[in-house]
Design a protein around this motif. Sequence first.
Motif, PDB file in Angstrom:
ATOM      1  N   GLY A  50      -0.900  13.894  14.411  1.00  0.00           N
ATOM      2  CA  GLY A  50      -0.634  13.499  13.035  1.00  0.00           C
ATOM      3  C   GLY A  50      -1.838  12.784  12.436  1.00  0.00           C
ATOM      4  O   GLY A  50      -2.590  12.100  13.142  1.00  0.00           O
ATOM      5  N   THR A  51      -2.051  12.975  11.129  1.00  0.00           N
ATOM      6  CA  THR A  51      -3.125  12.288  10.414  1.00  0.00           C
ATOM      7  C   THR A  51      -2.552  11.682   9.137  1.00  0.00           C
ATOM      8  O   THR A  51      -1.702  12.298   8.487  1.00  0.00           O
ATOM      9  CB  THR A  51      -4.273  13.245  10.053  1.00  0.00           C
ATOM     10  N   LEU A  52      -3.028  10.506   8.787  1.00  0.00           N
ATOM     11  CA  LEU A  52      -2.598   9.841   7.570  1.00  0.00           C
ATOM     12  C   LEU A  52      -3.804   9.247   6.866  1.00  0.00           C
ATOM     13  O   LEU A  52      -4.747   8.783   7.523  1.00  0.00           O
ATOM     14  CB  LEU A  52      -1.604   8.709   7.855  1.00  0.00           C
ATOM     15  N   THR A  53      -3.777   9.256   5.548  1.00  0.00           N
ATOM     16  CA  THR A  53      -4.757   8.537   4.738  1.00  0.00           C
ATOM     17  C   THR A  53      -3.991   7.480   3.964  1.00  0.00           C
ATOM     18  O   THR A  53      -3.139   7.804   3.134  1.00  0.00           O
ATOM     19  CB  THR A  53      -5.486   9.479   3.769  1.00  0.00           C
ATOM     20  N   LEU A  54      -4.279   6.227   4.263  1.00  0.00           N
ATOM     21  CA  LEU A  54      -3.546   5.111   3.679  1.00  0.00           C
ATOM     22  C   LEU A  54      -4.401   4.365   2.670  1.00  0.00           C
ATOM     23  O   LEU A  54      -5.625   4.294   2.808  1.00  0.00           O
ATOM     24  CB  LEU A  54      -3.101   4.135   4.771  1.00  0.00           C
ATOM     25  N   LYS A  55      -3.752   3.816   1.669  1.00  0.00           N
ATOM     26  CA  LYS A  55      -4.381   2.910   0.723  1.00  0.00           C
ATOM     27  C   LYS A  55      -3.691   1.556   0.870  1.00  0.00           C
ATOM     28  O   LYS A  55      -2.474   1.454   0.664  1.00  0.00           O
ATOM     29  CB  LYS A  55      -4.236   3.419  -0.713  1.00  0.00           C
ATOM     30  N   GLY A  89       0.826  -1.197   0.000  1.00  0.00           N
ATOM     31  CA  GLY A  89       0.000   0.000   0.000  1.00  0.00           C
ATOM     32  C   GLY A  89       0.862   1.249   0.000  1.00  0.00           C
ATOM     33  O   GLY A  89       2.066   1.204  -0.232  1.00  0.00           O
ATOM     34  N   TYR A  90       0.235   2.375   0.305  1.00  0.00           N
ATOM     35  CA  TYR A  90       0.958   3.645   0.315  1.00  0.00           C
ATOM     36  C   TYR A  90       0.164   4.675   1.107  1.00  0.00           C
ATOM     37  O   TYR A  90      -1.016   4.474   1.410  1.00  0.00           O
ATOM     38  CB  TYR A  90       1.208   4.148  -1.110  1.00  0.00           C
ATOM     39  N   SER A  91       0.844   5.788   1.434  1.00  0.00           N
ATOM     40  CA  SER A  91       0.189   6.896   2.123  1.00  0.00           C
ATOM     41  C   SER A  91      -0.180   7.946   1.081  1.00  0.00           C
ATOM     42  O   SER A  91       0.691   8.530   0.445  1.00  0.00           O
ATOM     43  CB  SER A  91       1.132   7.495   3.181  1.00  0.00           C
ATOM     44  N   SER A  92      -1.481   8.175   0.902  1.00  0.00           N
ATOM     45  CA  SER A  92      -1.930   9.134  -0.110  1.00  0.00           C
ATOM     46  C   SER A  92      -2.004  10.557   0.422  1.00  0.00           C
ATOM     47  O   SER A  92      -2.010  11.516  -0.347  1.00  0.00           O
ATOM     48  CB  SER A  92      -3.307   8.724  -0.643  1.00  0.00           C
ATOM     49  N   ASP A  93      -2.044  10.704   1.746  1.00  0.00           N
ATOM     50  CA  ASP A  93      -2.107  12.042   2.343  1.00  0.00           C
ATOM     51  C   ASP A  93      -1.571  11.944   3.762  1.00  0.00           C
ATOM     52  O   ASP A  93      -1.867  10.975   4.475  1.00  0.00           O
ATOM     53  CB  ASP A  93      -3.536  12.576   2.336  1.00  0.00           C
ATOM     54  N   GLU A  94      -0.791  12.937   4.173  1.00  0.00           N
ATOM     55  CA  GLU A  94      -0.158  12.878   5.495  1.00  0.00           C
ATOM     56  C   GLU A  94       0.096  14.277   6.019  1.00  0.00           C
ATOM     57  O   GLU A  94       0.514  15.168   5.281  1.00  0.00           O
ATOM     58  CB  GLU A  94       1.154  12.095   5.382  1.00  0.00           C
ATOM     59  N   ASN A  95      -0.163  14.453   7.308  1.00  0.00           N
ATOM     60  CA  ASN A  95       0.075  15.733   7.964  1.00  0.00           C
ATOM     61  C   ASN A  95       0.391  15.445   9.422  1.00  0.00           C
ATOM     62  O   ASN A  95      -0.463  14.942  10.164  1.00  0.00           O
ATOM     63  CB  ASN A  95      -1.142  16.643   7.835  1.00  0.00           C
ATOM     64  N   SER A  96       1.620  15.740   9.855  1.00  0.00           N
ATOM     65  CA  SER A  96       2.004  15.378  11.216  1.00  0.00           C
ATOM     66  C   SER A  96       2.857  16.457  11.848  1.00  0.00           C
ATOM     67  O   SER A  96       3.562  17.208  11.167  1.00  0.00           O
ATOM     68  CB  SER A  96       2.768  14.038  11.224  1.00  0.00           C
TER      69      SER A  96
END
Length: 260
Positions: free
Chosen positions: A86-91, A74-81
Amino acid sequence: MPSNGTASGPAGGSNGADVGKAPQATGAPASGQSASTPAGNGRQIVRTATINLKATDVADAVTKIRKAATDVGGYSSDENSGDDHGTLTLKVPADKLEPVLDKIGSYGRVTSRVEHAEDVTDEMVDVTSRLATQRASVDRVRALMDKATSLSDVTQIESELTKREADLESLEQRHDALAAQVAMSTVTVDVSKTDAPPPPQEEQPSFLSALGAGWHALIATANGIGVALGAVLPFVLVIGIPATAVYVLVRRRRARPQTP
């Protein structure tokens, strides 16, 4: 220039209905559409999840969470930390969703975990069917374009072809988006810093606590006196007894009457 009957007939006659009318879904997908055929149990499921957790080191937790996704393809499509949040959007692959969520949960204290599944099988079948119909429609209009001889027919057919090709592209994008959502689940992760422990509150004194404290103080004082006496007693025995004997002897001598 006179219009050719063969060319103008398809544009405005019985075949013209095919040009001027939008295609309708006809049911099951045509053969050869295996890319959109539901796999496994025959259902197409879009799965998403949201997990919130607290960690002592947010930056370290974010790094580990990102790696948990990449380790399974998978991968991280959006990240802010930052330091405290911190917040992450993972696929992640849909079949790896549960293990990934469990691994993420091991990087801190999970405060909430929500999973959602949406069955898009009917929508996928409909889009696939409309794709097959639209492709066939575009092919027919292109065939009409090859047969058109008059400028008016060419202009009309070309306009209709452009519209149908745009509709086809839109359907293909929708199909690909659905397929991607089914194949890769979306995981939203929220990491916050563990709250600092509250300062200890001073306990209000009560009668029983004061009585207990006084009793302990009395015992401590008595114990201290006992220790002091124990330390002095050897000196009393060694020095005090001879001194007492000398004192008594001197008193007796003074009390003895003197001879005239």
